[in-house]
Write an enzyme that holds these catalytic residues in place. Structure first.
Site, mmCIF file in Angstrom:
data_model
loop_
_atom_site.group_PDB
_atom_site.id
_atom_site.type_symbol
_atom_site.label_atom_id
_atom_site.label_comp_id
_atom_site.label_asym_id
_atom_site.label_seq_id
_atom_site.Cartn_x
_atom_site.Cartn_y
_atom_site.Cartn_z
ATOM 1 N N LYS A 1 11.950 -104.412 -81.726
ATOM 2 C CA LYS A 1 10.967 -105.486 -81.540
ATOM 3 C C LYS A 1 9.804 -105.088 -80.653
ATOM 4 C CE LYS A 1 13.593 -109.509 -82.687
ATOM 5 N NZ LYS A 1 14.575 -110.407 -82.116
ATOM 6 N N MET B 1 20.172 -97.031 -98.195
ATOM 7 C CA MET B 1 18.724 -97.283 -98.202
ATOM 8 C C MET B 1 18.124 -97.043 -99.583
ATOM 9 S SD MET B 1 17.935 -95.382 -94.577
ATOM 10 C CE MET B 1 19.053 -94.028 -94.869
ATOM 11 N N ASP C 1 19.409 -101.692 -81.982
ATOM 12 C CA ASP C 1 18.531 -101.878 -83.133
ATOM 13 C C ASP C 1 18.533 -103.349 -83.536
ATOM 14 O OD1 ASP C 1 18.030 -99.119 -83.248
ATOM 15 O OD2 ASP C 1 19.869 -98.800 -84.383
ATOM 16 N N PRO D 1 29.410 -102.022 -89.655
ATOM 17 C CA PRO D 1 28.461 -102.504 -90.659
ATOM 18 C C PRO D 1 28.015 -103.953 -90.472
ATOM 19 C CG PRO D 1 30.684 -102.447 -91.555
ATOM 20 C CD PRO D 1 30.773 -101.896 -90.170
#
Ligand SMILES: C[S@@+](CC[C@H](N)C(=O)[O-])C[C@H]1O[C@@H](n2cnc3c(N)ncnc32)[C@H](O)[C@@H]1O
Length: 255
Positions: A62, A174, A41, A18
């Site tokens: 990116k 999320m 990521d 995490p």
């Protein structure tokens, strides 16, 4: 002339945990150490990437004017790197198979005949709950825990009936940007407005916060405290356990 030998690359999906680099598994560190390429990521801590000092790094968050590369292109990239003979680590936050789209990447690799394996990681719910001293199950409070995705687009289609309530813990990934909608949905499904909730922001990372509230006040608590991603919602009686925010901060100084 010697026959041409096909190059044999492979891909390892690695869970980066995490956030805190010391929550990587030993297997993850070993995989990074021998990687030729790390495809990662955006939220990966640079200290995690340092475990792969010799690897070429590809940040798929990116590409294309800072937009994340579409999933099928990530799959194609992994296949291409492996076919070029590289030992590829696909580094993903938390666990690759918990809301990490690891399943789609494994499918793409298997379909292309590329060797693939998965190194599990500490999922955000486990890391953030541990930091806040919230046991997701507890003999006296909850005998089940469910992980759901609270993304706005398909909230109306989600069927969470039976996942939250007395004796159950619901963890929403999320979900902070739509916390009011999530609370309304759960209350419409019959959950008590006074159900305890915890908002776990930046779990295991510097500046982590653990805010306690009730279901009816969830959206307001997110707004008043300017909670931002990454954050999780923990809904159920266990959210009452653990420590207050200031006590937690004091503990973390000794962590
Ligand atoms: C795309 S999901 C990836 C989940 C990841 N595969 C896992 O197992 O934790 C991203 C969501 O995970 C949660 N998340 C990730 N890191 C977090 C952290 N350090 N603290 C709280 N929530 C986190 C947030 O809800 C964030 O929006």
């Amino acid at each position: 002339m010697a026959p041409s030998v096909p190059l044999t690359g492979r891909v390892t999906l690695v869970g980066a945990g995490p956030g805190a680099p010391d929550l990587l598994t030993i297997r993850a560190v070993r995989a990074l150490a021998v990687a030729d390429v790390v495809v990662h990521d955006g939220l990966i801590d640079p200290a995690v990437l340092d475990f792969a000092p010799g690897a070429r790094r590809v940040d798929v968050s990116k590409r294309r004017a800072r937009h994340t590369l579409p999933q099928d292109e990530i799959g194609a990239l992994l296949v291409a790197e492996a076919r070029a003979g590289y030992n590829v680590v696909r580094l993903k936050g938390g666990d690759p198979f918990v809301f990490g789209r690891g399943g789609e990447e494994v499918e793409a690799l298997l379909a292309a005949g590329v060797a693939v394996s998965v190194v599990p990681g500490v999922s955000a719910a486990l890391g953030a709950a541990a930091g806040a001293l919230i046991p997701l199950t507890h003999r006296d409070h909850a005998s089940s825990v469910s992980f759901v995705a609270g993304t706005c687009q398909n909230l109306a289609e989600q069927d969470w009936a039976g996942l939250a309530g007395k004796g159950r813990t619901l963890v929403v990934y999320m979900g902070v940007t739509n916390s009011t909608g999530i609370a309304d949905k759960l209350m419409a499904d019959g959950l008590a407005p006074e159900t305890p909730c915890a908002i776990l922001e930046r779990g295991t990372l510097p500046g982590a916060r653990a805010l306690r509230t009730l279901l009816a006040d969830l959206g307001r608590a997110v707004e008043d405290n300017a909670v931002v991603s990454p954050a999780l919602l923990v809904i159920g009686d266990v959210a009452r356990l653990g420590t207050a925010v200031d006590v937690l901060a004091a503990f973390q100084e000794f962590a």
